[in-house]
Write an enzyme that holds these catalytic residues in place. Structure first.
Site, PDB file in Angstrom:
ATOM      1  N   ASP A   1       0.512  -1.047   0.139  1.00 17.93           N
ATOM      2  CA  ASP A   1       0.532  -0.013   0.210  1.00 17.93           C
ATOM      3  C   ASP A   1       1.151   1.100   0.111  1.00 17.93           C
ATOM      4  O   ASP A   1       1.727   0.966   0.665  1.00 17.93           O
ATOM      5  CB  ASP A   1      -1.012   0.265   1.196  1.00 17.93           C
ATOM      6  CG  ASP A   1      -2.026   0.845   1.688  1.00 17.93           C
ATOM      7  OD1 ASP A   1      -3.223   1.138   0.596  1.00 17.93           O
ATOM      8  OD2 ASP A   1      -2.008   1.614   1.688  1.00 17.93           O
TER       9      ASP A   1
ATOM     10  N   GLU B   1       1.450  -0.551  -4.749  1.00 15.54           N
ATOM     11  CA  GLU B   1       0.498  -0.090  -5.208  1.00 15.54           C
ATOM     12  C   GLU B   1       1.937   1.636  -5.422  1.00 15.54           C
ATOM     13  O   GLU B   1       1.937   2.292  -4.750  1.00 15.54           O
ATOM     14  CB  GLU B   1      -0.255   0.431  -4.179  1.00 15.54           C
ATOM     15  CG  GLU B   1      -1.631   1.427  -4.920  1.00 15.54           C
ATOM     16  CD  GLU B   1      -2.003   1.984  -3.785  1.00 15.54           C
ATOM     17  OE1 GLU B   1      -2.752   2.536  -3.552  1.00 15.54           O
ATOM     18  OE2 GLU B   1      -1.536   1.462  -2.584  1.00 15.54           O
TER      19      GLU B   1
END
Length: 579
Positions: A250, A309
């Site tokens: 993330d 990401e």
């Protein structure tokens, strides 16, 4: 044509050996779909890189809270995911990516982590996690976890000790004196991506602030602290020892902040996100972290992976995250953001493949996830969503599916305000300036419909944490299974063909001549034709029809009314042809 996926691989150590995983180079063509520009999009080249299962994998994102509820509390959980694993195996995907299920106050859907080694009781237990990984492997599915290294929860023991004045804990976060005579102004002009300043005052200490690029309940870690590196190495090993196959990272572009924390520029941040390197995003130092994690993963063998990401201003900068000693994959948000326009889609596809080729990496493709408006709604219709899915699955590299897209689920835009849980929505309600989401992330997180009846359409024994629309029974897995015209059966058939056709995967691609508004590409054994036009168009017949996104269309119906050797390509459609 059989609808259900067959010929699954027999376990997580097996790859699809029938796929050709050759490397590729970028096309020199720049976006026109006319005959003068037809030519190779990429060809084999000299880059060598170890082959891996991820290079042409289809990975399914499970938003745990909204996938399946086993205990009737309205919240999806790990036992619920485990019960629904046969759906994923039958769909024909290779792996699942689980959103965070760690111990958390759940201010931001679990992306505010209080303990990286514990399962939140709402989602189950560590034993449930072990069983899920084991059963997934038995079904031939790999499992990726979501790692959240940019920030913790404000309930994390480190941050609580930091607020209490512990110097060692404070070194793990960004505690900075404010501007002004008494430090009464934030240290710089950075804004939270959820709206408002990216700084909050430290309670009880006038003039001291802490950084949070997201919610105030998600303080950013300071990766200059060795203790942070040591902690995340330990967290990675904890889950790898349990048998997980890798991690989705993330905010992989955000861990490192520019020295001195310089201003962005008044009013510039919203316009610059994704358009340029910012002092808190895409800093060069993040690559040292990814290199260290790659070495750690490889110490467990060649098949453990990490997926970034990473939002980067160009495809070339995004490719830096997937250099041979960094992440194995990075999400291709440029493709997700492309409009329903043949020329724009071709440009994005070419740029994406060309950039990945420079570092010998596979390209990834994604249309929806838990942070964006579902692509059925974003593209304007179910017809376009079905067509876009077939285009994505025909491209070289790896594809990511978001739960429910195989059902053709739309964005839910009429959720009552009192039901919303997205912190971006609450910040907007408080008057903060947001980045345009304004709580709309809840609309793509509505619980999955599994059956056409029941209080939550099979999601659980009782209602779900967000209400489902009244017309969703017809979109459920149960309602669509066995219907050859349904979106679910379209996905099942496409994934089965992707597995069986030797050229669909990490292999060469060539653009073909096509009319205005149409893309035609050739893969070994396959021709894919996408029409973005709102009316049917005639084109040359490329071979035997395998699959069409427009329900009920056949080779015979396309030939009707067309000239000899010609076909009528339906509006807003994608077709696969055996070549």
């Amino acid at each position: 044509m059989p609808q259900h996926a067959t010929n699954r691989h027999t376990g997580p150590q097996h790859t699809r050996s029938q796929h050709t995983r050759s490397q590729h180079t970028g096309s020199q063509h720049t976006g026109s779909q006319h005959a003068a520009d037809a030519g190779p999009a990429h060809a084999d080249h000299a880059h060598t890189r170890p082959r891996g299962w991820w290079r042409d994998a289809v990975i399914y994102q499970v938003y745990v809270r909204s996938f399946a509820d086993s205990d009737g509390d309205g919240v999806g959980d790990l036992p619920g995911v485990r019960q629904r694993l046969p759906h994923l195996a039958g769909l024909g995907v290779d792996a699942l990516w689980l959103t965070p299920f760690y111990a958390s106050p759940q201010i931001d859907g679990g992306y505010d982590v209080a303990d990286y080694r514990a399962v939140d009781p709402r989602f189950g237990s560590l034993d449930d996690a072990r069983q899920l990984v084991s059963e997934a492997h038995t079904l031939g599915l790999r499992v990726l976890l979501d790692l959240v290294p940019n920030h913790t929860s404000d309930a994390h023991p480190w941050f609580r000790r930091a607020l209490a004045g512990d110097a060692g804990a404070r070194a793990c976060y960004h505690f900075v004196r404010g501007r002004g005579t008494a430090g009464q102004e934030p240290p710089n002009d950075w804004e939270s991506l959820f709206g408002g300043p990216a700084w909050s005052p430290v309670p009880g200490e006038e003039g001291l602030w802490y950084l949070h690029l997201f919610s105030a309940h998600q303080p950013d870690l300071d990766w200059r602290a060795p203790r942070v590196h040591e902690e995340f190495d330990s967290v990675l090993r904890f889950w790898l020892d349990m048998g997980v196959d890798g991690f989705r990272i993330d905010v992989a572009h955000g861990m490192v902040k520019a020295e001195g924390l310089p201003d962005v520029g008044a009013g510039e941040q919203a316009r610059m996100i994704g358009a340029r390197v910012l002092p808190f995003f895409d800093q060069d130092g993040v690559h040292d972290i990814h290199r260290a994690w790659r070495r750690l993963l490889e110490s467990y063998g060649p098949d453990r992976i990490c997926v970034a990401e990473a939002w980067a201003p160009t495809a070339e900068r995004l490719a830096r995250y997937v250099r041979p000693d960094e992440c194995h994959q990075a999400f291709n948000f440029h493709f997700l953001q492309a409009g329903w326009d043949a020329q724009e889609l071709r440009r994005v596809i070419e740029e994406s493949m060309a950039a990945a080729t420079t570092v010998g990496a596979p390209t990834t493709w994604v249309l929806s996830n838990h942070d964006v408006v579902r692509h059925r709604t974003r593209l304007g219709s179910l017809a376009r969503a079905r067509a876009a899915a077939l285009l994505m699955l025909a491209l070289p590299g790896s594809a990511y599916l978001y739960q429910g897209e195989e059902l053709g689920l739309p964005e839910v835009r009429d959720l009552p305000d009192e039901a919303r849980r997205d912190p971006a929505f609450s910040r907007a309600a408080e008057g903060a300036v947001t980045d345009g989401q304004e709580g709309m992330r809840d609309g793509c997180r509505v619980p999955m419909p599994w059956t056409a009846e029941g209080p939550s359409l099979g999601f659980g024994p009782d209602g779900g944490w967000l209400p489902q629309p009244q017309d969703w029974p017809s979109l459920s897995v149960g309602a669509q299974t066995g219907d050859p015209l349904s979106t679910l059966e379209l996905y099942r058939t496409a994934l089965r063909l992707r597995r069986l056709l030797p050229g669909l995967g990490d292999s060469a691609m060539e653009w073909l001549t096509a009319p205005e508004g149409v893309l035609a590409l050739s893969r070994p054994g396959l021709v894919c034709v996408l029409s973005t036009r709102d009316e049917a168009v005639e084109a040359a017949a490329p071979g035997e029809l395998l699959l069409c996104s427009a329900p009920g269309e056949s080779r015979e119906s396309m030939e009707a009314g067309a000239g000899a050797g010609r076909l009528r390509i339906p509006a807003n459609s994608c077709t696969w042809w055996a070549a």
